[in-house]
Design an enzyme around this catalytic site. Structure first.
Site, mmCIF file in Angstrom:
data_model
loop_
_atom_site.group_PDB
_atom_site.id
_atom_site.type_symbol
_atom_site.label_atom_id
_atom_site.label_comp_id
_atom_site.label_asym_id
_atom_site.label_seq_id
_atom_site.Cartn_x
_atom_site.Cartn_y
_atom_site.Cartn_z
ATOM 1 N N GLY A 180 0.855 -1.184 0.000
ATOM 2 C CA GLY A 180 0.000 0.000 0.000
ATOM 3 C C GLY A 180 0.879 1.217 0.000
ATOM 4 O O GLY A 180 2.100 1.106 0.073
ATOM 5 N N CYS A 198 5.012 -6.349 1.985
ATOM 6 C CA CYS A 198 5.482 -4.959 1.876
ATOM 7 C C CYS A 198 4.813 -4.061 2.931
ATOM 8 O O CYS A 198 5.047 -4.243 4.115
ATOM 9 C CB CYS A 198 5.270 -4.445 0.455
ATOM 10 S SG CYS A 198 6.201 -2.928 0.149
ATOM 11 N N TYR A 199 3.969 -3.123 2.527
ATOM 12 C CA TYR A 199 3.279 -2.294 3.528
ATOM 13 C C TYR A 199 2.524 -3.187 4.510
ATOM 14 O O TYR A 199 2.479 -2.913 5.714
ATOM 15 C CB TYR A 199 2.311 -1.344 2.812
ATOM 16 C CG TYR A 199 1.465 -0.525 3.762
ATOM 17 C CD1 TYR A 199 1.948 0.654 4.317
ATOM 18 C CD2 TYR A 199 0.186 -0.953 4.118
ATOM 19 C CE1 TYR A 199 1.175 1.398 5.201
ATOM 20 C CE2 TYR A 199 -0.600 -0.224 5.001
ATOM 21 C CZ TYR A 199 -0.094 0.950 5.534
ATOM 22 O OH TYR A 199 -0.865 1.677 6.411
ATOM 23 N N HIS A 232 7.924 -8.241 -2.810
ATOM 24 C CA HIS A 232 6.646 -8.615 -3.443
ATOM 25 C C HIS A 232 6.719 -10.007 -4.076
ATOM 26 O O HIS A 232 7.192 -10.140 -5.204
ATOM 27 C CB HIS A 232 6.288 -7.588 -4.523
ATOM 28 C CG HIS A 232 5.852 -6.279 -3.950
ATOM 29 N ND1 HIS A 232 4.556 -6.012 -3.606
ATOM 30 C CD2 HIS A 232 6.567 -5.170 -3.624
ATOM 31 C CE1 HIS A 232 4.470 -4.793 -3.109
ATOM 32 N NE2 HIS A 232 5.675 -4.262 -3.097
ATOM 33 N N GLU A 263 4.354 -11.614 -5.304
ATOM 34 C CA GLU A 263 3.344 -11.751 -6.371
ATOM 35 C C GLU A 263 3.848 -11.319 -7.739
ATOM 36 O O GLU A 263 3.220 -11.624 -8.743
ATOM 37 C CB GLU A 263 2.070 -10.970 -6.001
ATOM 38 C CG GLU A 263 2.159 -9.447 -6.073
ATOM 39 C CD GLU A 263 2.731 -8.794 -4.820
ATOM 40 O OE1 GLU A 263 3.435 -9.481 -4.051
ATOM 41 O OE2 GLU A 263 2.502 -7.579 -4.619
ATOM 42 N N SER A 279 -22.396 -9.684 -27.150
ATOM 43 C CA SER A 279 -21.657 -8.706 -27.953
ATOM 44 C C SER A 279 -20.611 -9.380 -28.829
ATOM 45 O O SER A 279 -20.043 -8.752 -29.710
ATOM 46 C CB SER A 279 -20.944 -7.723 -27.031
ATOM 47 O OG SER A 279 -19.876 -8.388 -26.375
ATOM 48 N N GLY A 280 -20.328 -10.664 -28.536
ATOM 49 C CA GLY A 280 -19.234 -11.319 -29.251
ATOM 50 C C GLY A 280 -17.937 -11.211 -28.465
ATOM 51 O O GLY A 280 -16.949 -11.846 -28.791
ATOM 52 N N GLY A 281 -17.918 -10.409 -27.411
ATOM 53 C CA GLY A 281 -16.756 -10.330 -26.529
ATOM 54 C C GLY A 281 -16.711 -11.577 -25.652
ATOM 55 O O GLY A 281 -17.708 -12.291 -25.522
ATOM 56 N N VAL A 282 -15.540 -11.807 -25.039
ATOM 57 C CA VAL A 282 -15.383 -13.070 -24.310
ATOM 58 C C VAL A 282 -16.314 -13.164 -23.094
ATOM 59 O O VAL A 282 -16.888 -14.223 -22.827
ATOM 60 C CB VAL A 282 -13.892 -13.317 -23.939
ATOM 61 C CG1 VAL A 282 -13.339 -12.215 -23.089
ATOM 62 C CG2 VAL A 282 -13.724 -14.652 -23.234
ATOM 63 N N ASP A 283 -16.533 -12.064 -22.378
ATOM 64 C CA ASP A 283 -17.327 -12.160 -21.151
ATOM 65 C C ASP A 283 -18.784 -12.532 -21.441
ATOM 66 O O ASP A 283 -19.319 -13.472 -20.845
ATOM 67 C CB ASP A 283 -17.283 -10.847 -20.352
ATOM 68 C CG ASP A 283 -15.866 -10.470 -19.962
ATOM 69 O OD1 ASP A 283 -15.007 -11.374 -19.941
ATOM 70 O OD2 ASP A 283 -15.605 -9.288 -19.690
ATOM 71 N N SER A 284 -19.413 -11.795 -22.350
ATOM 72 C CA SER A 284 -20.817 -12.120 -22.600
ATOM 73 C C SER A 284 -20.936 -13.481 -23.280
ATOM 74 O O SER A 284 -21.897 -14.218 -23.049
ATOM 75 C CB SER A 284 -21.508 -11.020 -23.412
ATOM 76 O OG SER A 284 -20.984 -10.930 -24.707
ATOM 77 N N SER A 285 -19.950 -13.877 -24.093
ATOM 78 C CA SER A 285 -20.019 -15.181 -24.756
ATOM 79 C C SER A 285 -19.968 -16.316 -23.740
ATOM 80 O O SER A 285 -20.748 -17.269 -23.807
ATOM 81 C CB SER A 285 -18.839 -15.372 -25.715
ATOM 82 O OG SER A 285 -18.870 -14.402 -26.718
ATOM 83 N N LYS A 319 -10.378 -12.299 -15.715
ATOM 84 C CA LYS A 319 -10.441 -12.465 -17.176
ATOM 85 C C LYS A 319 -9.755 -13.756 -17.645
ATOM 86 O O LYS A 319 -10.290 -14.473 -18.491
ATOM 87 C CB LYS A 319 -9.745 -11.270 -17.819
ATOM 88 C CG LYS A 319 -9.979 -11.141 -19.281
ATOM 89 C CD LYS A 319 -11.314 -10.518 -19.499
ATOM 90 C CE LYS A 319 -11.510 -9.917 -20.835
ATOM 91 N NZ LYS A 319 -12.744 -9.128 -20.853
#
Ligand code: XMP
Length: 517
Positions: free
Chosen positions: A62, A89-90, A175, A177, A229-235, A373
């Site tokens: 942070g 870290c923080y 870090h 990560e 929409s053809g985008g990955v999320d809505s598909s 995603k």
């Protein structure tokens, strides 16, 4: 509206990231999930009693100092729940500060790759040899809290890590990560599996199966409408719901005529023909172009397309009769409230495809609201959605409208579609599709002179744009190999009438944006 469905945390072993601000929370949670343990993000002020249910707690980094007047600090009760904690870290400094240790400027701030040595007896550092860690700090732990020992050291940071294994409290100044910490993934693995005792039950194959069953229960025999929409999320969202309830799902796909070449047909082919989904494709290209005639201002274009999209969707939905629920492709980063109260800003763009709240649905179906995603993509592959859709690069809601500078005419749309398709083909042939965050062609609105055969021509100047980015908030221009640029340019000026010149955009974001408008 219905409340969001049961979260996987009630069915899977789960860790929680307590977010102290900055940009680290999502990255840490994704790393944990990559190691097959489900992970959620909560703000640092979360009620400690509600943290008992977790297998382990991670504190993020942070900004600033723990001694600042408004420093984000959690309740000290977090350390007596009996749940293992890893402070980063923080977050490490918060742990030291709240448990009676001291935090002070280290004298020599460390930023970047730092050689670090680890105590071999530590569970956290099993199988971790002396190696590089990524440091980014001014302050450090200068005095250990009672019960703790130092478990890692670097040249300027004698307490690069500390631990009290009895209470299962661990902290690292660097870090783990980030990819620059050579053994970061091994350290997180050790925390999950050796310290917290996780088994690793988070897999996308089992997520898809369980989610389909859960959706069946949630939806019952109600009817669901989805905007595709053809985008990955809505598909992927639509596909999960389709598996659960079949023909009780209807998708509306509004083709505004500003998609990339052949994209509308691909969406239709996949969802209607291959997966037998109940899908209405609305070919509204003429209607949208009519509204856009003569409009050159980018924000006006966005507004017109956004409003028209809602109108078309509502009209089509009305034709279908009553629908009980609305399916949306909301994903986890859209849902998370950042601990610092600064949720990602990128959403401000998502002004197209957003639907009004008063369409009379009983509730929402949001099968992806717990996924990142990359997890959505893995579910998409599990469900058999073609890679071309699963790996589709982000595409703005207003589509090619914001890549045609100046007036949008049917001819210019088709010129841009053809040129953009050639660019995409050449990038794919070079095997660079997944390496480049976003790449596309832009009609710049500048005319320039060319020679064709024996005569002069006067045509459009087309720009190619390609950027590397992880979050789309900042981006570097991509050093496209000259051969790819050469082949693309050559093909475009030869194959696409009306384009006389091709240029490559070498501007990063900031100061430029990714899109030209
Ligand atoms: P900029 O151009 O702001 O773009 O650097 C960042 C990301 O957002 C996308 N973008 C949009 N997405 N509606 C959208 O749905 C929009 O109006 C819009 N404008 C930009 C852009 O493609 C990039 O991924």
């Amino acid at each position: 509206m219905d409340h969001p469905p049961v979260s996987p945390s009630q069915e899977h072993e789960t860790l929680v990231v307590l977010d102290f601000g900055g940009q680290y929370a999502q990255l840490i949670a994704r790393r944990v999930r990559d190691l097959k343990v489900y992970c959620e993000i909560k703000p640092y002020w979360t009620d400690p009693q509600s943290l008992r249910q977790y297998k382990g707690i991670l504190f993020t980094g942070g900004p600033g100092s723990v001694y600042a007047p408004d420093a984000p600090l959690c309740s000290p009760e977090v350390f007596s729940l009996g749940v293992p904690v890893l402070g980063i870290c923080y977050g490490a400094q918060v742990m030291a500060h709240l448990l009676g240790g001291q935090v002070a400027p280290t004298g020599t701030p460390e930023f970047g790759k730092t050689s670090t040595a680890f105590e071999q007896g530590s569970l956290l550092f099993q199988d971790v040899p002396e190696s590089v860690t990524w440091m980014s700090h001014n302050d450090g732990v200068s005095q250990l809290p009672e019960g703790f020992s130092a478990s890692a050291h670097s040249a300027h940071c004698p307490i690069a890590a500390m631990e009290d294994p009895q209470r299962r409290l661990y902290a690292v100044q660097f870090h783990p990560e980030v990819a620059h910490t050579e053994y970061g993934s091994q350290m997180l693995h050790n925390f999950l599996y050796r310290v917290c005792g996780c088994q690793g039950d988070w897999e996308m194959g089992s997520f898809a199966k369980a989610e389909v069953a859960r959706l069946r229960g949630q939806i019952g025999d109600r009817k669901v409408l989805c905007g595709l929409s053809g985008g990955v999320d809505s598909s992927v969202a639509a596909m999960l719901v389709h598996k659960a309830i079949g023909q009780n799902l209807t998708c509306i796909f509004v083709d505004h005529g500003l998609l990339r070449k052949d994209e509308g047909d691909l969406v239709e082919q996949v969802f209607r023909k291959e997966f037998d989904m109940n899908m209405v494709r609305v070919n509204a290209g003429e209607r949208f172009l009519g509204k856009l005639a003569g409009v050159t201002d980018p924000e006006c274009k966005r507004k017109i397309i956004g409003e028209e999209f809602i109108r078309v969707f509502e009209e089509e939905a009305a034709k279908l009769g009553h629908m009980d629920l609305l399916c949306q492709g909301t994903i986890y980063p859209d849902v998370v409230e950042s601990g610092s109260g600064q949720a990602a800003v990128i959403k401000s763009h998502h002004n197209v495809g957003g639907l009004p709240e008063d369409m009379g649905f009983e509730g929402l179906v949001e099968p992806l609201r717990d996924l990142f995603k990359d997890e959505v993509r893995r579910v998409g592959i599990e469900l058999g959605i073609p890679e071309a859709l699963v790996w589709r690069q982000p595409f703005p809601g207003p589509g090619l409208a914001v890549r045609i500078i100046g007036e949008i005419t049917p001819e210019r749309v088709s010129t841009l579609q053809d040129a953009d398709a050639i660019f995409r083909e050449e990038v794919a042939k070079a095997g660079l599709e997944r390496e480049i965050g976003q790449y596309f062609a832009v009609l710049t609105g500048t005319k320039s002179v060319g020679v064709m055969g024996d005569g002069r021509s006067y045509g459009e100047t087309l720009a190619l744009r390609a950027v590397s980015t992880t979050d789309f908030m900042t981006a570097d221009w991509y050093p496209m190999p000259y051969e790819v640029l050469g082949r693309t340019s050559n093909r475009i000026v030869n194959e696409v009438p009306g384009v006389t010149r091709v240029v490559y955009d070498v501007t990063s974001k900031p100061p430029a944006t990714i899109e030209w408008e």
